[in-house]
Design a protein around this motif. Structure first.
Motif, PDB file in Angstrom:
ATOM      1  N   TRP A  79       1.739   6.233 -10.296  1.00 15.17           N
ATOM      2  CA  TRP A  79       1.567   4.694  -8.378  1.00 15.17           C
ATOM      3  C   TRP A  79       0.349   4.817  -8.987  1.00 15.17           C
ATOM      4  O   TRP A  79       0.343   3.220  -8.429  1.00 15.17           O
ATOM      5  CB  TRP A  79       1.590   6.110  -7.085  1.00 15.17           C
ATOM      6  N   LEU A  80      -0.542   5.659  -9.437  1.00 13.37           N
ATOM      7  CA  LEU A  80      -2.158   5.348  -9.310  1.00 13.37           C
ATOM      8  C   LEU A  80      -2.738   4.048 -10.017  1.00 13.37           C
ATOM      9  O   LEU A  80      -3.300   2.740  -9.708  1.00 13.37           O
ATOM     10  CB  LEU A  80      -3.779   5.927  -9.421  1.00 13.37           C
ATOM     11  N   SER A  81      -1.469   3.698 -11.049  1.00 14.87           N
ATOM     12  CA  SER A  81      -2.282   2.559 -11.614  1.00 14.87           C
ATOM     13  C   SER A  81      -1.472   1.479 -11.811  1.00 14.87           C
ATOM     14  O   SER A  81      -1.705   0.313 -12.157  1.00 14.87           O
ATOM     15  CB  SER A  81      -1.854   2.625 -13.474  1.00 14.87           C
ATOM     16  N   MET A 127       0.297  -1.100   0.273  1.00 15.55           N
ATOM     17  CA  MET A 127      -0.023  -0.525  -0.125  1.00 15.55           C
ATOM     18  C   MET A 127       0.770   1.530  -0.505  1.00 15.55           C
ATOM     19  O   MET A 127       2.087   1.577   0.741  1.00 15.55           O
ATOM     20  CB  MET A 127      -0.984  -0.383   1.071  1.00 15.55           C
ATOM     21  N   LYS A 128       0.880   2.170  -0.610  1.00 15.21           N
ATOM     22  CA  LYS A 128       1.256   3.494  -0.785  1.00 15.21           C
ATOM     23  C   LYS A 128       0.171   4.363  -0.652  1.00 15.21           C
ATOM     24  O   LYS A 128      -1.062   4.070  -0.860  1.00 15.21           O
ATOM     25  CB  LYS A 128       1.405   3.752  -2.445  1.00 15.21           C
ATOM     26  N   ALA A 129       0.575   6.076  -0.113  1.00 15.58           N
ATOM     27  CA  ALA A 129      -0.415   6.927  -0.040  1.00 15.58           C
ATOM     28  C   ALA A 129       0.495   7.892  -1.034  1.00 15.58           C
ATOM     29  O   ALA A 129       1.069   8.835  -0.826  1.00 15.58           O
ATOM     30  CB  ALA A 129       0.036   7.432   1.821  1.00 15.58           C
ATOM     31  N   THR A 140      -7.523   0.780  -5.903  1.00 14.38           N
ATOM     32  CA  THR A 140      -6.714  -0.499  -6.314  1.00 14.38           C
ATOM     33  C   THR A 140      -6.040  -0.246  -8.258  1.00 14.38           C
ATOM     34  O   THR A 140      -6.752   0.687  -8.744  1.00 14.38           O
ATOM     35  CB  THR A 140      -7.574  -1.783  -6.724  1.00 14.38           C
ATOM     36  N   PRO A 141      -5.369  -0.372  -8.697  1.00 12.68           N
ATOM     37  CA  PRO A 141      -5.070   0.244 -10.297  1.00 12.68           C
ATOM     38  C   PRO A 141      -6.482  -0.091 -11.032  1.00 12.68           C
ATOM     39  O   PRO A 141      -6.795   0.383 -11.680  1.00 12.68           O
ATOM     40  CB  PRO A 141      -4.249  -1.359 -10.484  1.00 12.68           C
ATOM     41  N   ASN A 187      -2.004  -0.138  -5.325  1.00 15.53           N
ATOM     42  CA  ASN A 187      -2.693   0.133  -3.863  1.00 15.53           C
ATOM     43  C   ASN A 187      -2.662   1.072  -3.624  1.00 15.53           C
ATOM     44  O   ASN A 187      -1.720   1.583  -2.826  1.00 15.53           O
ATOM     45  CB  ASN A 187      -3.614  -1.127  -3.014  1.00 15.53           C
ATOM     46  N   CYS A 188      -3.435   2.282  -2.957  1.00 19.31           N
ATOM     47  CA  CYS A 188      -2.860   4.042  -2.936  1.00 19.31           C
ATOM     48  C   CYS A 188      -3.705   4.258  -1.885  1.00 19.31           C
ATOM     49  O   CYS A 188      -5.307   4.274  -2.236  1.00 19.31           O
ATOM     50  CB  CYS A 188      -2.592   4.949  -4.140  1.00 19.31           C
TER      51      CYS A 188
END
Length: 241
Positions: free
Chosen positions: A88-90, A1-3, A176-177, A93-94
């Protein structure tokens, strides 16, 4: 998971406080809002953090942070700032968060454990906060409706009946992507003049109209939104040092 923290705007409603720095550098109990956010995200186990910069982007000098830039921040809104982070979004999970809110670690932990492609936590304790922030809470409240399956059916519209509200959107989203693909396809269908000025809740309503599922996550955790100097005063009153 990223932010991803969306921090491109100035925050003009904070007046002189943002003359020489972005809104997210305004202090809450002596600590910049963005430091509060990064600390909370890291406590929740999220260590890959990106910031979308714009206004006075040279102010951001944090280590171990990825930067995306919205150099057209004066002529665009938050949706296009988000679009700058598509790398990142593609791919992962963010957690996406506005830069002018304060939230708890528990909110992020719970959000990470929901599998849906687009998830929005919504605050159930909004009423007492709004009554302290506004002489007439209806001046600022936005609609929030959810069905029996936990899917959001309306968000961000003008409210006439305060008792009709089922919560308040918190300015936090998990994607998620696959969720981002649905969002980006919709954005790319819009004319530049529309998407450049589009606010986030308008985008969310377009997703709802396109029958893309937005899952709601009820939340009782403490949460604050800092829009102006009165909001800061309320925060300090409720959270004395």
């Amino acid at each position: 998971m990223k932010a991803i923290i969306l921090a491109a705007g100035r925050g003009s409603r904070l007046g002189n406080l943002t003359e020489d720095k972005p809104k997210c550098f305004v202090h809450a109990n002596g600590v910049p809002l963005i430091i509060h956010q990064m600390n909370t995200l890291r406590k929740a186990g999220i260590h890959e953090i990106a910031i979308v910069r714009g206004y006075k982007k040279e102010s951001f000098e944090f280590e171990n942070v990825k930067y995306f830039d919205n150099d057209n921040w004066q002529n665009t809104n938050m949706v296009m700032s988000l679009y700058e982070a598509k790398e990142w979004l593609s791919s992962d999970n963010c957690i996406i968060t506005y830069s002018d809110i304060l939230f708890e670690e528990n909110t992020i932990l719970n959000l990470c454990n929901i599998d849906n492609d687009i998830v929005l936590p919504y605050n159930l304790n909004w009423r007492s906060l709004w009554e302290q922030r506004f002489d007439n809470p209806l001046d600022d409240l936005e609609s929030f409706k959810i069905d029996e399956l936990g899917r959001i059916t309306e968000i961000g519209k003008k409210v006439i009946d305060i008792d009709s509200l089922q919560g308040q959107y918190m300015g936090i989203i998990k994607t998620t992507p696959k969720g981002w693909l649905d969002i980006s396809v919709l954005i790319n269908q819009l004319d530049d003049s529309v998407k450049n000025k589009m606010d986030f809740t308008t985008l969310l309503n377009l997703l709802i109209n396109a029958q893309i599922v937005l899952k709601g996550m009820p939340c009782n955790d403490t949460w604050y939104e800092i829009d102006n100097e009165k909001d800061l005063s309320v925060y300090h009153l409720l959270n004395p040092k």
